[in-house]
Write a protein that holds these residues in place. Structure first.
Motif, PDB file in Angstrom:
ATOM      1  N   ASN A 154      39.565  46.007  37.388  1.00 41.43           N
ATOM      2  CA  ASN A 154      40.477  44.950  36.954  1.00 41.43           C
ATOM      3  C   ASN A 154      41.664  44.966  37.911  1.00 41.43           C
ATOM      4  O   ASN A 154      42.561  45.804  37.811  1.00 41.43           O
ATOM      5  N   GLY A 155      41.663  44.035  38.875  1.00 42.46           N
ATOM      6  CA  GLY A 155      42.680  44.025  39.913  1.00 42.46           C
ATOM      7  C   GLY A 155      44.082  43.741  39.408  1.00 42.46           C
ATOM      8  O   GLY A 155      45.061  44.110  40.057  1.00 42.46           O
ATOM      9  N   PHE A 156      44.195  43.097  38.254  1.00 43.67           N
ATOM     10  CA  PHE A 156      45.511  42.839  37.672  1.00 43.67           C
ATOM     11  C   PHE A 156      45.928  43.928  36.678  1.00 43.67           C
ATOM     12  O   PHE A 156      47.068  43.941  36.221  1.00 43.67           O
ATOM     13  N   ASN A 157      44.983  44.786  36.313  1.00 37.82           N
ATOM     14  CA  ASN A 157      45.246  45.899  35.380  1.00 37.82           C
ATOM     15  C   ASN A 157      45.920  45.393  34.093  1.00 37.82           C
ATOM     16  O   ASN A 157      46.856  45.998  33.587  1.00 37.82           O
ATOM     17  N   ASP A 158      45.387  44.273  33.577  1.00 35.28           N
ATOM     18  CA  ASP A 158      46.003  43.660  32.402  1.00 35.28           C
ATOM     19  C   ASP A 158      45.141  43.783  31.143  1.00 35.28           C
ATOM     20  O   ASP A 158      45.471  43.218  30.103  1.00 35.28           O
ATOM     21  N   GLY A 159      44.044  44.524  31.241  1.00 31.94           N
ATOM     22  CA  GLY A 159      43.203  44.733  30.066  1.00 31.94           C
ATOM     23  C   GLY A 159      42.449  43.513  29.605  1.00 31.94           C
ATOM     24  O   GLY A 159      41.901  43.509  28.503  1.00 31.94           O
ATOM     25  N   GLN A 160      42.364  42.473  30.442  1.00 33.30           N
ATOM     26  CA  GLN A 160      41.758  41.223  29.992  1.00 33.30           C
ATOM     27  C   GLN A 160      40.317  41.060  30.446  1.00 33.30           C
ATOM     28  O   GLN A 160      39.473  40.600  29.687  1.00 33.30           O
ATOM     29  N   SER A 199      46.503  40.584  42.845  1.00 37.06           N
ATOM     30  CA  SER A 199      47.717  39.906  43.285  1.00 37.06           C
ATOM     31  C   SER A 199      47.991  40.196  44.759  1.00 37.06           C
ATOM     32  O   SER A 199      47.296  40.989  45.392  1.00 37.06           O
ATOM     33  N   ALA A 200      49.045  39.593  45.279  1.00 33.53           N
ATOM     34  CA  ALA A 200      49.424  39.778  46.685  1.00 33.53           C
ATOM     35  C   ALA A 200      50.528  40.825  46.849  1.00 33.53           C
ATOM     36  O   ALA A 200      51.133  40.912  47.916  1.00 33.53           O
ATOM     37  N   GLU A 201      50.825  41.623  45.831  1.00 34.37           N
ATOM     38  CA  GLU A 201      51.884  42.624  45.925  1.00 34.37           C
ATOM     39  C   GLU A 201      51.521  43.706  46.934  1.00 34.37           C
ATOM     40  O   GLU A 201      50.347  44.047  47.105  1.00 34.37           O
ATOM     41  N   ASN A 202      52.543  44.277  47.566  1.00 34.26           N
ATOM     42  CA  ASN A 202      52.289  45.296  48.587  1.00 34.26           C
ATOM     43  C   ASN A 202      51.696  46.569  48.005  1.00 34.26           C
ATOM     44  O   ASN A 202      50.814  47.193  48.598  1.00 34.26           O
ATOM     45  N   LYS A 203      52.185  46.987  46.836  1.00 32.52           N
ATOM     46  CA  LYS A 203      51.657  48.170  46.172  1.00 32.52           C
ATOM     47  C   LYS A 203      50.886  47.736  44.924  1.00 32.52           C
ATOM     48  O   LYS A 203      51.404  47.012  44.099  1.00 32.52           O
ATOM     49  N   GLN A 204      49.656  48.210  44.831  1.00 37.59           N
ATOM     50  CA  GLN A 204      48.770  47.781  43.755  1.00 37.59           C
ATOM     51  C   GLN A 204      48.405  48.971  42.856  1.00 37.59           C
ATOM     52  O   GLN A 204      48.205  50.080  43.328  1.00 37.59           O
ATOM     53  N   THR A 205      48.320  48.707  41.570  1.00 30.53           N
ATOM     54  CA  THR A 205      47.714  49.636  40.626  1.00 30.53           C
ATOM     55  C   THR A 205      46.653  48.857  39.868  1.00 30.53           C
ATOM     56  O   THR A 205      46.957  47.920  39.129  1.00 30.53           O
ATOM     57  N   TRP A 206      45.411  49.229  40.098  1.00 26.22           N
ATOM     58  CA  TRP A 206      44.291  48.527  39.487  1.00 26.22           C
ATOM     59  C   TRP A 206      43.787  49.300  38.278  1.00 26.22           C
ATOM     60  O   TRP A 206      43.886  50.529  38.202  1.00 26.22           O
ATOM     61  N   GLY A 207      43.212  48.574  37.341  1.00 27.02           N
ATOM     62  CA  GLY A 207      42.457  49.222  36.282  1.00 27.02           C
ATOM     63  C   GLY A 207      41.062  49.545  36.791  1.00 27.02           C
ATOM     64  O   GLY A 207      40.429  48.722  37.473  1.00 27.02           O
ATOM     65  N   ILE A 208      40.576  50.763  36.506  1.00 26.39           N
ATOM     66  CA  ILE A 208      39.253  51.153  36.996  1.00 26.39           C
ATOM     67  C   ILE A 208      38.600  52.109  36.013  1.00 26.39           C
ATOM     68  O   ILE A 208      39.278  52.870  35.315  1.00 26.39           O
ATOM     69  N   ASN A 209      37.294  52.009  35.931  1.00 30.24           N
ATOM     70  CA  ASN A 209      36.511  52.981  35.179  1.00 30.24           C
ATOM     71  C   ASN A 209      35.160  53.131  35.865  1.00 30.24           C
ATOM     72  O   ASN A 209      34.719  52.216  36.581  1.00 30.24           O
ATOM     73  N   PHE A 210      34.547  54.279  35.661  1.00 31.17           N
ATOM     74  CA  PHE A 210      33.231  54.550  36.234  1.00 31.17           C
ATOM     75  C   PHE A 210      32.262  54.837  35.101  1.00 31.17           C
ATOM     76  O   PHE A 210      32.625  55.426  34.078  1.00 31.17           O
ATOM     77  N   LEU A 228      43.785  53.086  39.107  1.00 31.52           N
ATOM     78  CA  LEU A 228      43.528  53.361  40.524  1.00 31.52           C
ATOM     79  C   LEU A 228      44.805  53.060  41.282  1.00 31.52           C
ATOM     80  O   LEU A 228      45.260  51.917  41.339  1.00 31.52           O
ATOM     81  N   GLU A 229      45.397  54.106  41.872  1.00 28.55           N
ATOM     82  CA  GLU A 229      46.653  53.966  42.608  1.00 28.55           C
ATOM     83  C   GLU A 229      46.431  54.220  44.090  1.00 28.55           C
ATOM     84  O   GLU A 229      45.371  54.686  44.513  1.00 28.55           O
ATOM     85  N   GLY A 230      47.458  53.919  44.872  1.00 25.13           N
ATOM     86  CA  GLY A 230      47.415  54.210  46.301  1.00 25.13           C
ATOM     87  C   GLY A 230      47.000  53.048  47.174  1.00 25.13           C
ATOM     88  O   GLY A 230      47.003  53.172  48.404  1.00 25.13           O
ATOM     89  N   ILE A 231      46.650  51.917  46.596  1.00 25.55           N
ATOM     90  CA  ILE A 231      46.250  50.755  47.389  1.00 25.55           C
ATOM     91  C   ILE A 231      47.511  50.007  47.819  1.00 25.55           C
ATOM     92  O   ILE A 231      48.275  49.531  46.977  1.00 25.55           O
ATOM     93  N   GLU A 232      47.702  49.888  49.119  1.00 29.93           N
ATOM     94  CA  GLU A 232      48.918  49.266  49.647  1.00 29.93           C
ATOM     95  C   GLU A 232      48.585  48.346  50.808  1.00 29.93           C
ATOM     96  O   GLU A 232      47.624  48.555  51.548  1.00 29.93           O
ATOM     97  N   ASN A 233      49.415  47.307  50.944  1.00 30.89           N
ATOM     98  CA  ASN A 233      49.404  46.419  52.109  1.00 30.89           C
ATOM     99  C   ASN A 233      48.039  45.754  52.348  1.00 30.89           C
ATOM    100  O   ASN A 233      47.561  45.653  53.485  1.00 30.89           O
ATOM    101  N   ILE A 234      47.397  45.308  51.265  1.00 34.99           N
ATOM    102  CA  ILE A 234      46.198  44.493  51.412  1.00 34.99           C
ATOM    103  C   ILE A 234      46.516  43.105  50.853  1.00 34.99           C
ATOM    104  O   ILE A 234      47.384  42.947  50.004  1.00 34.99           O
ATOM    105  N   LYS A 235      45.839  42.122  51.352  1.00 36.74           N
ATOM    106  CA  LYS A 235      46.091  40.750  50.950  1.00 36.74           C
ATOM    107  C   LYS A 235      44.806  40.137  50.400  1.00 36.74           C
ATOM    108  O   LYS A 235      43.715  40.365  50.939  1.00 36.74           O
TER     109      LYS A 235
END
Length: 809
Positions: A115-121, A178-189, A219-226
């Motif tokens: 979930n790239g927006f990490n909004d639980g939706q 989103s286009a933010e420089n620092k991203q926190t995504w929702g993730i599960n395996f 999922l943290e640590g993702i930065e500077n991707i568009k």
């Protein structure tokens, strides 16, 4: 004391939702070869996601160390990479049946939920089986997993002496963020060990909480991707060769294109230009003796993929678009139809759908079908003329769905059908709500719909429903009520059979949340239902139902249920006339179901039914028997035999104006009849490899209704003998469909499909009860239609073309 209890409840609720694991994604600059080896240096010192816990059946139990899972995540400017080492102390027992995409059969599975927006939706879910078969879907709590959604990504699974390995590359164009420089995504395996029928996840998904998508880790640590430009072209070319007895053999070429365009981070435009649905699955037609049309499944990818928004409020039945003509032509006494169409051609269609980061989902679907004619002939002069059976028609669906608190929504839906010039138009507007408490323990749902038909006489109607339910714990319940006015009509772009009633219903149930010594799952239900005609107040339906569904520790499923109809009821639909009804006696119905563990090479599905009426000699009984055998990981055969018999069934056959007096109502004629149905279905799959499959689907169907006594429907709903009626109204319908297909995914998102199909169908008033001769006659004396087709579609990614041009420059 109450305040302390309430504070404790809030703290415990927030604690449940705060138990989120965190994983650091590692940036890379080197290239990764997706080969299932994980031998690049970038994988060596990457943080691990491990310590999986069981999702089902024993929720929360840690995975054994001998079957531990170790997951790593890398990323660069173009894609996310997932590497998974899935340990197994018995690698030779890993199940690995090869199947079609999105259908894993009997095989171990690894999945990643993002979930790239990490909004639980909403989760984008990507799966790979131990046999290297891909699957993907969109997951929402409201609609579950939608496997009609297909993305383009790369994966490779490989068996090893320690278990099995999965390597995945997911281009950013397959995700939303989103286009933010620092991203926190929702993730599960996710991992399923198929031989044990056990499912595990990295971040705990607590089954006591009525939500799935809100229990991801971070999922943290993702930065500077568009977010990339999401522009995809899928041109196709098809060739059809049609042949049949007494018909001219002819070939046709078709070509067209599907387009997907990401309008922004959240919204996507899908369009089909010159559509081709010639290779969709055939419809399972039946002998339909009832008052309502047969409802068919949607098999066209455009109308199934990513349509969760359009299904809100249950107002959209996509088979209306490009379905049967809506107008019956006016015939003079000496005229007959010599040429008509079964389905109106679709000119083009598009849909726009997505959801903002604030939870507003917007869906727009538009389709246009062409003006269609029937050819009518004068039987005396031989002259022909054309008459419109469907004008140029525009179909439109608009959905606005606002989610809030991650687990609730309010939705506005509008469907509109506009036919050119003076023909019938239709508009339906609905408001739906699905409200859950913060802890997902209680639910309040419902909707209000308003239909307006513009025709010779305008028609307006209302449908409303409301329901309340407890949705967590071992003991749960629900209750609600519906109200439908007589003139509610959504059927130009929806489907609804029953009107002019109100009802009340309730349910209470108990389930186990963790396995016991005997059961992996167990649920018992009690259901109550009462329905009344809105105008007369008469009982239209009443039932008391109890059923049990369970899975044993050996993963065999058993179910049984019994339904009592304790009161005489009145059917207002079977007579096909306003304010007329037929009385239905008291009755009792039983069903059973057995499905043995599909892990074994041989498995069996068994479903008997029995319906007893409080009426002499009247009963229904039937059975479905479905053996299946998996010869090896490549070859699977399934067979289903279905038999249903209705003795002394009472049903409508005709309406007759016997004395030509307009003031005298028509005589409604029923028949006392025996209705018998046989169906044989054969399915087969041979997988050449994970990208190539051969598939077989055969269905033989025969159903007949033999009238024994002719009856007249009286004004009080009873039936009396009516020997004056002598017309033969027996019915016999038989059909045959056979598909043999080859599918090859020769590149990501690109496919070659080859299909041979033959089919035949016939309806008669004369009944031949010899099953063998009946089927033989269908295949020899009825004109079989043969179709051979080849279709090629190719996936073109704008970003890939742009990158190649840059490299050459």
């Amino acid at each position: 004391m109450k305040e302390i209890f309430f504070l404790s409840f809030l703290l415990s609720t927030s604690f449940v939702f705060s138990q989120k694991k965190t994983l650091q994604a590692q940036p890379i600059s080197q290239s990764i070869v997706v080969d299932g080896k994980l031998d690049e240096a970038a994988w060596e010192n990457t943080p691990l996601a491990t310590d999986f816990v069981m999702f089902e059946p024993d929720n929360g139990k840690p995975i054994p160390n001998t079957k531990r899972s170790e997951i790593k995540v890398l990323y660069n400017n173009d894609a996310l990479y997932i590497g998974a080492m899935l340990y197994d102390d018995e690698p030779d027992k890993i199940l690995k049946e090869i199947s079609q995409r999105d259908n894993f059969g009997t095989a171990d599975i690894f999945g990643v939920f993002i979930n790239g927006f990490n909004d639980g939706q909403q989760n984008f879910e990507f799966f790979v089986s131990a046999s290297d078969v891909q699957g993907d879907c969109i997951m929402t709590d409201a609609n579950g997993e939608d496997f009609t959604w297909d993305a383009v990504w790369i994966s490779k699974a490989r068996l090893s002496d320690k278990g099995w390995i999965v390597e995945i590359k997911i281009p950013y164009a397959a995700l939303r963020f989103s286009a933010e420089n620092k991203q926190t995504w929702g993730i599960n395996f996710f991992r399923e060990i198929k031989r044990e029928r056990k499912k595990y996840t990295w971040n705990l998904i607590d089954t006591k909480i009525g939500t799935f998508t809100q229990q991801n880790g971070n999922l943290e640590g993702i930065e500077n991707i568009k977010p990339p430009t999401r522009l995809f072209f899928m041109p196709y070319a098809s060739y059809y060769l049609n042949a049949g007895e007494g018909q001219k053999t002819y070939g046709t070429m078709k070509g067209g294109m599907d387009i997907k365009y990401g309008i922004n981070d959240a919204f996507t435009l899908d369009a089909i230009l010159i559509p081709d649905f010639g290779q969709t699955k055939y419809d399972d037609q039946i002998l339909n003796l009832g008052p309502f049309e047969q409802q068919f499944n949607e098999n066209r990818a455009f109308f199934t993929e990513g349509t969760d928004l359009f299904n809100k409020g249950n107002m959209f039945y996509s088979r209306r678009i490009g379905g049967a003509p809506s107008i019956d032509p006016d015939l003079n006494d000496d005229e007959k139809i010599i040429e008509n169409v079964q389905n109106v051609n679709l000119i083009n269609a598009l849909k726009v759908s997505g959801r903002t980061k604030n939870g507003l989902g917007i869906g727009i679907l538009n389709a246009v079908t062409e003006k269609t004619f029937a050819v009518i002939q004068d039987t005396i002069s031989g002259a022909t003329r054309r008459e419109v059976v469907e004008p140029l028609t525009n179909y439109n669906v608009l959905v606005l769905d606002q989610r809030f608190r991650k687990n609730s929504s309010v939705t506005l839906i509008n469907t509109n059908v506009s036919r050119n010039t003076h023909y019938r138009d239709a508009n339906v507007t609905g408001l739906a709500w699905d409200l859950n408490t913060k802890a997902n323990t209680y639910n309040l749902s419902g909707n209000v719909k308003y239909s307006l038909i513009n025709a010779e006489e305008d028609k307006k109607g209302i449908y409303s429903t409301i329901g309340f339910a407890e949705t967590s714990g071992n003991y749960r319940y629900s209750f609600g009520s519906d109200f439908v006015s007589k003139d509610f009509d959504p059927n130009d772009l929806g489907i609804n059979f029953y009107t002019n009633y109100y009802n009340f219903y309730g349910n209470a149930n108990y389930r186990i949340l963790n396995p016991t010594k005997l059961f992996n799952s167990f649920k018992i239900n009690l259901n109550l239902y009462s329905e009344f005609n809105k105008e007369s107040g008469k009982v239209q339906d009443n039932s008391i139902n109890a059923n049990v569904n369970l899975t044993t520790v050996k993963n065999n499923y058993y179910g049984t249920g019994i339904t009592f109809y304790p009161l005489e009821s009145y059917d207002y639909y079977e007579p096909r006339a306003d304010n007329r009804y037929v009385a239905l006696p008291q009755r009792i119905e039983w069903w059973g179901s057995i499905s043995t563990n599909y892990n074994y090479k041989f498995a069996l599905d068994l479903n008997p039914t029995l319906l007893l009426f409080n009426q002499s000699g009247r009963l229904n009984y039937g059975i479905d028997i479905g053996p299946r055998y998996r010869f090896n990981d490549k070859l699977l055969l399934t067979y289903t035999f279905s038999y249903l018999r209705k003795d002394n069934n009472k049903g409508y056959i005709d309406s007759v104006d016997e004395d030509d007096n307009e003031s005298t109502p028509e005589t409604i004629v029923f028949a006392n009849r025996n209705v018998i149905t046989y169906a044989n279905t054969l399915g087969g799959k041979y997988a050449i490899n994970s990208a190539m499959t051969l598939n077989l689907a055969v269905r033989q169907y025969w159903s007949y209704a033999e009238n024994k006594d002719i009856l007249e429907l009286e004004q009080d709903g009873t039936l009396s003998p009516h020997p004056q009626y002598t017309e033969n109204k027996n019915s016999s319908f038989y059909s045959w469909n056979a598909d043999l297909s080859y599918s090859w995914w020769f590149a990501p998102g690109s496919q070659v499909s080859v299909l041979y199909r033959n089919s035949a169908a016939n309806f008669e008033r004369t009944i031949d009860k010899e099953f063998k001769s009946n089927v033989a006659d269908l295949l020899t004396n009825t004109a079989l239609k043969h179709v051979f087709s080849v279709s090629v579609k190719y996936f073109i990614d704008y970003n890939a073309i742009k990158n190649k041009i840059r490299k050459r420059a």
